[in-house]
Enzyme design. Structure first.
Site, PDB file in Angstrom:
ATOM      1  N   ARG A 179       0.848  -1.202   0.000  1.00 49.16           N
ATOM      2  CA  ARG A 179       0.000   0.000   0.000  1.00 49.16           C
ATOM      3  C   ARG A 179       0.878   1.244   0.000  1.00 49.16           C
ATOM      4  NH1 ARG A 179      -4.853   0.357   4.227  1.00 49.16           N
ATOM      5  NH2 ARG A 179      -3.290   0.405   5.867  1.00 49.16           N
ATOM      6  N   ASP A 255      -9.676   4.937  13.580  1.00 46.97           N
ATOM      7  CA  ASP A 255      -8.392   4.374  13.107  1.00 46.97           C
ATOM      8  C   ASP A 255      -8.381   4.231  11.592  1.00 46.97           C
ATOM      9  OD1 ASP A 255     -10.380   2.444  14.207  1.00 46.97           O
ATOM     10  OD2 ASP A 255      -9.181   1.009  13.067  1.00 46.97           O
TER      11      ASP A 255
HETATM   12  P1  AMP Z   1      -9.175  -3.102  10.124  1.00 42.50           P
HETATM   13  O1  AMP Z   1     -10.503  -3.699  10.387  1.00 42.50           O
HETATM   14  O2  AMP Z   1      -8.445  -3.733   8.940  1.00 42.50           O
HETATM   15  O3  AMP Z   1      -9.163  -1.625  10.075  1.00 42.50           O
HETATM   16  O4  AMP Z   1      -8.266  -3.539  11.356  1.00 42.50           O
HETATM   17  C1  AMP Z   1      -8.542  -3.211  12.686  1.00 42.50           C
HETATM   18  C2  AMP Z   1      -7.406  -3.693  13.567  1.00 42.50           C
HETATM   19  O5  AMP Z   1      -7.309  -5.127  13.543  1.00 42.50           O
HETATM   20  C3  AMP Z   1      -6.039  -3.179  13.167  1.00 42.50           C
HETATM   21  O6  AMP Z   1      -5.300  -2.987  14.352  1.00 42.50           O
HETATM   22  C4  AMP Z   1      -5.484  -4.313  12.361  1.00 42.50           C
HETATM   23  O7  AMP Z   1      -4.079  -4.311  12.323  1.00 42.50           O
HETATM   24  C5  AMP Z   1      -6.015  -5.524  13.133  1.00 42.50           C
HETATM   25  N1  AMP Z   1      -6.113  -6.726  12.305  1.00 42.50           N
HETATM   26  C6  AMP Z   1      -7.004  -6.971  11.304  1.00 42.50           C
HETATM   27  N2  AMP Z   1      -6.798  -8.209  10.804  1.00 42.50           N
HETATM   28  C7  AMP Z   1      -5.770  -8.755  11.480  1.00 42.50           C
HETATM   29  C8  AMP Z   1      -5.085 -10.005  11.434  1.00 42.50           C
HETATM   30  N3  AMP Z   1      -5.421 -10.966  10.572  1.00 42.50           N
HETATM   31  N4  AMP Z   1      -4.071 -10.201  12.293  1.00 42.50           N
HETATM   32  C9  AMP Z   1      -3.711  -9.255  13.177  1.00 42.50           C
HETATM   33  N5  AMP Z   1      -4.308  -8.067  13.278  1.00 42.50           N
HETATM   34  C10 AMP Z   1      -5.330  -7.810  12.451  1.00 42.50           C
HETATM   35 MG    MG Z   2      -7.934  -0.211   9.957  1.00 38.40          MG
END
Ligand code: AMP
Ligand code: MG
Length: 478
Positions: A179, A255
């Site tokens: 990204r 976030d």
């Molecule tokens: P997102 O929903 O992608 O915005 O992610 C929300 C949070 O969950 C962020 O801190 C991401 O880094 C974490 N996260 C999402 N998927 C994973 C995963 N498979 N392993 C570890 N952290 C994750």
């Molecule tokens: Mg996120």
């Protein structure tokens, strides 16, 4: 590594100001976890060129795009942040991402290069640090579509297969997305420092943010108030642009709101087909907090969290700080309304302003809702002055509205064709591209990506889905 000729003149020119200028609590050094069989699924030559990278060389080294091999100037870190998720504060951070560094282009621009899906980090909580192929390709497709629609967004340089499985509800192919972003500073980065840092840390972050994104306010007397104002303006403009193309982000947690004003974190996002202000695609958004019609208000809610973090810097007298900040939030609403109405005028070929324009647009939208018209194609058809039976009365008012400006009808229609896309990443097309890609055929996706590069040119991709595709749902955390 140095004797490997694949790495000569590959164009990497990485700096690391985030780690160098901010205190240690902002990040953790983190080497990506190697995968078994790195292989490119898609690579963005045009973007690579703009970044000053040598595509031909880089394509010979897919290992870079899974994190098995690091670019020579990289110093990978995972960033710490928090965020209000569906309204509730949580400690988060890059749980499956590393920042390789900040690529400096030949004209001096700075872009974060991040691998997403590159393994566990101290912020992974219970996650595996990995990502599945379809959601990473989905981010690639939709972010590139947004870019070509002229909407500020992070971009996608590559998606690479890992040759490993990730376990979700079932076993899926793993992938890593590269990204590219103006930065990954989020409202959530401020939430984190406000909760766990000192005023010194907060000032460091605010000053870093100003110098990176808003250098033109550096010498203002109350630069933190200006920071708030600039963030509010960019957010208002961004969300207005989303509304104008019918984009639903789906998970506008703090976030997932970049301070730069770019669209970030393509999770359960999607474009609406039929116009319905209540549209929500995300399976987990039961109450519709992030529905299409709520996006502008959520922008204000998120900005209020940003304000709360900044208050100690805005004025040492808290009441005065609150007063200033409230005025800025009120301005956000005004910026939003102005950007949105200006955008709607452009979509309708209107070049001057009349006080009742807002009502006139509202009337059109209400008819589109009642008659369940396709959002994108209705505006596109109007751009060709096509008759649309459901809109016949409104159309007469529109024609007379266009006669009250100096431009000819042809000029107005030309302007409309440049403001009303023919091609958006329709959900059924995106799903088709992802399904075929999962089965090893990438051609459908490449054809879709080609069409999305020219969204204002008519092509077969304009058609909405068959009615049975209407209950489209998207899923988070994939
Ligand atoms: P997102 O929903 O992608 O915005 O992610 C929300 C949070 O969950 C962020 O801190 C991401 O880094 C974490 N996260 C999402 N998927 C994973 C995963 N498979 N392993 C570890 N952290 C994750
Ligand atoms: Mg996120």
């Amino acid at each position: 590594m140095s004797e490997d000729t694949r790495f000569l003149n590959d164009g990497w020119n990485l700096e690391h100001t985030y780690a160098e200028q901010l205190p240690g609590m902002f990040y953790t050094e983190q080497i990506p976890t190697a995968v078994s069989v790195p292989q490119l699924a898609v690579f963005n030559d045009e973007l690579a060129r703009d970044l000053g990278l040598n595509s031909d060389k880089l394509k010979l080294c897919p290992e870079i795009f899974t994190g098995n091999v690091l670019p020579h100037s990289s110093k990978p870190i995972s960033q710490a942040y928090a965020g209000y998720q569906f309204g509730h504060f949580s400690m988060l951070g890059d749980g499956r991402a590393v920042l390789l560094g900040e690529q400096i282009t030949s004209n001096g621009e700075r872009f974060d290069i991040q691998l997403k899906g590159s393994g566990r980090t101290p912020y992974s909580r219970r996650g595996d640090g990995r990502a599945a192929l379809a959601p990473m390709l989905r981010e690639y497709i939709i972010s590139e579509a947004m870019f070509h629609l002229g909407i500020p967004t992070t971009r996608s340089l590559a998606v690479a297969f890992t040759g490993e499985e990730v376990i979700r509800e079932k076993a899926l192919q793993g992938a890593v997305l590269t990204r590219v972003a103006a930065s990954h500073i989020r409202v959530g980065t401020f939430d984190y420092i406000s909760a766990y840092g000192t005023e010194y840390d907060l000032r460091k972050l605010a000053d870093y943010t100003i110098s990176r994104h808003f250098p033109y306010i550096e010498n203002e007397k109350n630069r933190y108030l200006f920071l708030l104002r600039e963030v509010a303006k960019r957010q208002a403009q961004l969300i207005a642009k989303w509304q104008l193309v019918g984009f639903v982000h789906g998970v506008m947690n703090t976030d997932n709101m970049a301070i730069s004003g770019e669209t970030i974190d393509y999770g359960p996002c999607a474009f609406m087909d039929t116009y319905d202000p209540n549209t929500i695609f995300s399976s987990i958004d039961i109450r519709g907090r992030y529905a299409y019609k709520n996006q502008p208000d959520i922008g204000a809610w998120n900005l209020s969290r940003f304000v709360e973090s900044l208050l100690p810097l805005i004025d040492s007298d808290e009441n005065r700080a609150i007063e200033f900040a409230q005025a800025e939030i009120a301005n956000y609403r005004k910026y939003y309304d102005d950007y949105w109405l200006a955008g709607m005028r452009a979509k309708l070929g209107i070049t001057n302003t009349e006080p009742q324009d807002g009502e006139f647009v509202a009337e059109l939208l209400s008819l589109m809702e009642t008659h369940k018209l396709d959002y994108t194609n209705t505006f596109r058809r109007l751009s060709f002055a096509e008759e649309i039976s459901e809109l016949s009365d409104w159309r007469e008012k529109w024609q007379s509205r266009l006669s009250r400006q100096p431009q000819s009808l042809d000029d107005a229609l030309d302007m409309m064709k440049r403001n009303n896309p023919a091609v958006i990443p329709r959900n059924h097309r995106v799903e088709e591209a992802l399904t075929t890609a999962e089965n090893g055929d990438l051609l459908t996706m490449h054809k879709l990506l080609d069409a999305l590069q020219n969204p204002f040119e008519d092509s077969e991709y304009y058609s909405p889905p068959e009615p049975n595709f209407c209950k489209y749902q998207t899923f988070c955390g994939t």
